[in-house]
Design an enzyme around this catalytic site. Structure first.
Site, short mmCIF file in Angstrom:
data_model
loop_
_atom_site.label_atom_id
_atom_site.label_comp_id
_atom_site.label_asym_id
_atom_site.label_seq_id
_atom_site.Cartn_x
_atom_site.Cartn_y
_atom_site.Cartn_z
N HIS A 1 -5.27 1.47 -4.43
CA HIS A 1 -5.00 2.44 -5.51
C HIS A 1 -6.29 2.70 -6.27
CE1 HIS A 1 -3.04 4.41 -8.90
NE2 HIS A 1 -1.99 4.53 -8.11
N ASP B 1 4.19 3.14 -2.91
CA ASP B 1 4.71 3.68 -1.65
C ASP B 1 5.01 2.62 -0.61
OD1 ASP B 1 2.46 6.15 -2.49
OD2 ASP B 1 4.60 6.55 -2.21
C1 SDX Z 1 -0.12 7.28 -4.83
O1 SDX Z 1 -3.36 8.14 -8.41
C2 SDX Z 1 -2.09 7.78 -8.57
O2 SDX Z 1 -1.70 7.46 -9.61
C3 SDX Z 1 -1.27 7.94 -7.28
C4 SDX Z 1 0.13 7.39 -7.34
C5 SDX Z 1 1.01 8.16 -8.32
O3 SDX Z 1 2.00 7.59 -8.76
O4 SDX Z 1 0.74 9.40 -8.51
O5 SDX Z 1 0.09 6.01 -7.68
C6 SDX Z 1 0.81 7.52 -5.97
O6 SDX Z 1 -0.71 8.22 -4.34
C7 SDX Z 1 -0.34 5.86 -4.37
C8 SDX Z 1 -1.40 5.77 -3.23
C9 SDX Z 1 -0.71 6.11 -1.91
N1 SDX Z 1 -1.69 6.15 -0.81
C10 SDX Z 1 -1.78 5.20 0.11
O7 SDX Z 1 -1.12 4.17 0.13
C11 SDX Z 1 -2.79 5.48 1.23
C12 SDX Z 1 -3.61 4.24 1.53
N2 SDX Z 1 -4.48 3.95 0.40
C13 SDX Z 1 -5.85 4.45 0.48
O8 SDX Z 1 -6.02 5.64 1.15
C14 SDX Z 1 -6.59 4.32 -0.86
O9 SDX Z 1 -6.39 3.05 -1.31
C15 SDX Z 1 -6.29 5.30 -1.98
C16 SDX Z 1 -6.36 6.70 -1.53
C17 SDX Z 1 -4.95 5.03 -2.55
C18 SDX Z 1 -7.34 5.07 -3.07
O10 SDX Z 1 -8.53 5.48 -2.55
P1 SDX Z 1 -9.93 5.28 -3.36
O11 SDX Z 1 -9.68 4.92 -4.78
O12 SDX Z 1 -10.78 6.48 -3.07
O13 SDX Z 1 -10.50 3.99 -2.74
P2 SDX Z 1 -11.53 3.97 -1.53
O14 SDX Z 1 -11.00 4.80 -0.40
O15 SDX Z 1 -12.88 4.26 -2.07
O16 SDX Z 1 -11.42 2.42 -1.08
C19 SDX Z 1 -12.34 1.46 -1.54
C20 SDX Z 1 -12.52 0.52 -0.32
C21 SDX Z 1 -13.05 1.25 0.93
O17 SDX Z 1 -13.71 0.29 1.70
P3 SDX Z 1 -15.37 0.15 1.56
O18 SDX Z 1 -15.94 1.54 1.77
O19 SDX Z 1 -15.59 -0.37 0.15
O20 SDX Z 1 -15.75 -0.82 2.63
O21 SDX Z 1 -11.25 -0.02 0.07
C22 SDX Z 1 -10.94 0.42 1.38
C23 SDX Z 1 -11.79 1.62 1.65
O22 SDX Z 1 -12.00 1.78 3.04
N3 SDX Z 1 -9.51 0.77 1.37
C24 SDX Z 1 -8.65 0.49 2.35
C25 SDX Z 1 -7.40 0.95 1.90
N4 SDX Z 1 -7.53 1.51 0.69
C26 SDX Z 1 -8.84 1.40 0.37
N5 SDX Z 1 -8.83 -0.12 3.56
C27 SDX Z 1 -7.71 -0.24 4.32
N6 SDX Z 1 -6.48 0.18 3.97
C28 SDX Z 1 -6.29 0.78 2.76
N7 SDX Z 1 -5.08 1.19 2.41
#
Ligand code: SDX
Length: 431
Positions: A308, A365
């Site tokens: 998140h 989710d």
């Molecule tokens: C919702 O914003 C809100 O408030 C949203 C929400 C709401 O109520 O409106 O809470 C609802 O959208 C919840 C999120 C649902 N999405 C998912 O579950 C999809 C999976 N999650 C990721 O795509 C991610 O965690 C996000 C999109 C939720 C957040 O992305 P960020 O903040 O841009 O974080 P990032 O991609 O920069 O991640 C930081 C690191 C990265 O690795 P490094 O580059 O540091 O090596 O964490 C890793 C990412 O690759 N990472 C994950 C991961 N989420 C982040 N690696 C594997 N699996 C994951 N799920």
């Protein structure tokens, strides 16, 4: 006297005021940055940028705190219901008896769509995704309303009617889109039913007999709606505010919010989580292989439902939904292997340094899809359930902008990195 931020640039020192919110959040107000310095800020994904001040929802991502108008989500989940929370989020206070009766009456009064909307439903192919239909039909519904078509920003005669219309009709449109996609006759709302009951009725009843409204199913779905009701400046709410800032009407802004919510990184994640769990189940894996893939940047896989932008702790909504999962499945005597896989995935990830170092925890989710499956909601409707739940938050943010006399159109800047000045080349002279 508020603290000032100093910025050294090109040998000069500039001062900018700071802002502190009611919960101690701090910001540097850079409203005059470009005029004073000629510089703008750059903040990919807006991770460090506040787009507004707001009184609606407070999140502390480090502590896993979520409050609607100051009331903790845990208390609301235990003691309130979706429609009462919708009123709280939109109007700022818990409604008294007269207010909730009036609000419920408006929702009932406006639960029908204009009869000619049926022709629009006829135009969609059976495989049309309900989120595409929902976004399109919210705008289509506005075409049947004179005032929405000539929206007088800030001078809307009965804004409360539009609040009720949107909350009530988004549910009717959602149910109709499901029925249409499955070639089923449309089921009209019933006056006697409350909000969530009526949704289940319109989804699952048949012309021969009404769907059996089970209290535990209504309670679980109402809880899902309540937990999704607002979440400060997430991607879709920021989209609603972006569209509202141009003074577009309420339905147009909500329709844009549906599109932003649909993405698998946002509201589409609940559907993506189930698809991920089904893929794991099909391979006979217990999830360990998938966790390994999710850590491998080249795999193109993510642990959906994990991570998140704001929560660097357990999403408080996920805790509540996980507990509700166990309760609902045992009450309905359902044993879903996907729940066991989800729990195994969570346990494995929470011990794995990759996830621990990046503070990746289950979000709203991760378990919500399992409850919706148990309630018989089809997977393609999961993001639609999220949109129905989020509607009060979108409306509250729209209202906050509309009632702010200082609100202005949102228009971010950019840093151009394309080609510098060059000239037109006639077609015959091009390579
Ligand atoms: C919702 O914003 C809100 O408030 C949203 C929400 C709401 O109520 O409106 O809470 C609802 O959208 C919840 C999120 C649902 N999405 C998912 O579950 C999809 C999976 N999650 C990721 O795509 C991610 O965690 C996000 C999109 C939720 C957040 O992305 P960020 O903040 O841009 O974080 P990032 O991609 O920069 O991640 C930081 C690191 C990265 O690795 P490094 O580059 O540091 O090596 O964490 C890793 C990412 O690759 N990472 C994950 C991961 N989420 C982040 N690696 C594997 N699996 C994951 N799920």
């Amino acid at each position: 006297m508020s603290k000032e931020a100093k910025l050294e640039l090109d040998g000069k020192t500039f001062s900018f005021p700071t802002v502190e919110g009611s919960e101690g959040e701090k910001a540097v107000d850079i409203s005059s940055l470009r005029a004073d310095t000629g510089y703008i800020t750059l903040d990919d994904g807006y991770g460090n940028t506040g787009s507004c001040v707001s009184k609606i929802t407070f999140i502390d991502g480090d502590k896993g705190i979520l409050r609607y108008r100051g009331i903790p989500i845990e208390e609301l989940a235990e003691k309130s219901n979706f429609i009462e929370v919708a009123y709280l989020i939109i109007y700022g206070n818990l409604p008294n008896r007269a207010q909730i009766e009036n609000f419920s009456g408006l929702l009932t009064e406006h639960s029908f769509l204009h009869e000619d909307m049926k022709f629009h439903f006829e135009g969609f192919p059976a495989g049309g995704h309900p989120m595409a239909i929902l976004s399109a039909m919210i705008n289509a519904a506005s075409c049947f309303d004179e005032e929405l078509m000539h929206w007088q920003w800030g001078k809307v005669k009965q804004f409360d009617v539009y609040v009720a219309k949107l909350i009530s009709q988004v549910r009717t449109i959602a149910a109709y889109s499901y029925r249409k996609a499955h070639g089923l006759p449309l089921i009209y709302p019933k006056k006697a039913y409350k909000y969530t009951e009526n949704f289940l009725h319109m989804l699952f009843s048949s012309p021969y007999e009404d769907y059996e409204i089970k209290p535990e199913v209504v309670k679980a779905l109402d809880l899902i709606f309540l937990l999704h009701a607002d979440h400060e400046q997430n991607c879709s709410t920021s989209t609603v505010r972006m569209v509202a800032s141009s003074q577009a009407n309420l339905f147009a802004s909500a329709s844009a919010g549906v599109c932003a919510l649909w993405g698998p990184l946002h509201g589409g994640a609940n559907q993506a989580v189930i698809e991920m769990l089904q893929e794991i189940h099909k391979t006979g894996d217990d999830g360990s292989k998938f966790v390994a893939a999710a850590k491998d940047k080249n795999s193109g896989k993510k642990l959906m439902g994990f991570g998140h932008r704001v929560y660097k702790n357990y999403d408080p909504r996920a805790k509540i939904i996980k507990q509700a999962c166990d309760e609902v499945l045992s009450k309905l005597q359902i044993n879903d292997p996907l729940l066991d896989i989800a729990k195994h995935l969570e346990a494995a990830a929470l011990k794995d340094s990759y996830f621990v170092e990046r503070k990746l925890y289950p979000n709203v989710d991760f378990y919500s899809g399992i409850i919706m499956r148990a309630l018989g909601i089809p997977m393609e409707m999961f993001p639609v359930i999220f949109a129905i739940g989020r509607m009060p938050g979108w409306i509250a943010n729209y209202k906050e902008i509309m009632e702010d006399p200082k609100s202005r159109i949102n228009r971010p800047r950019q840093i151009y990195i394309g080609r510098t000045l060059n000239s037109y080349v006639p077609l015959d002279d091009r390579k």
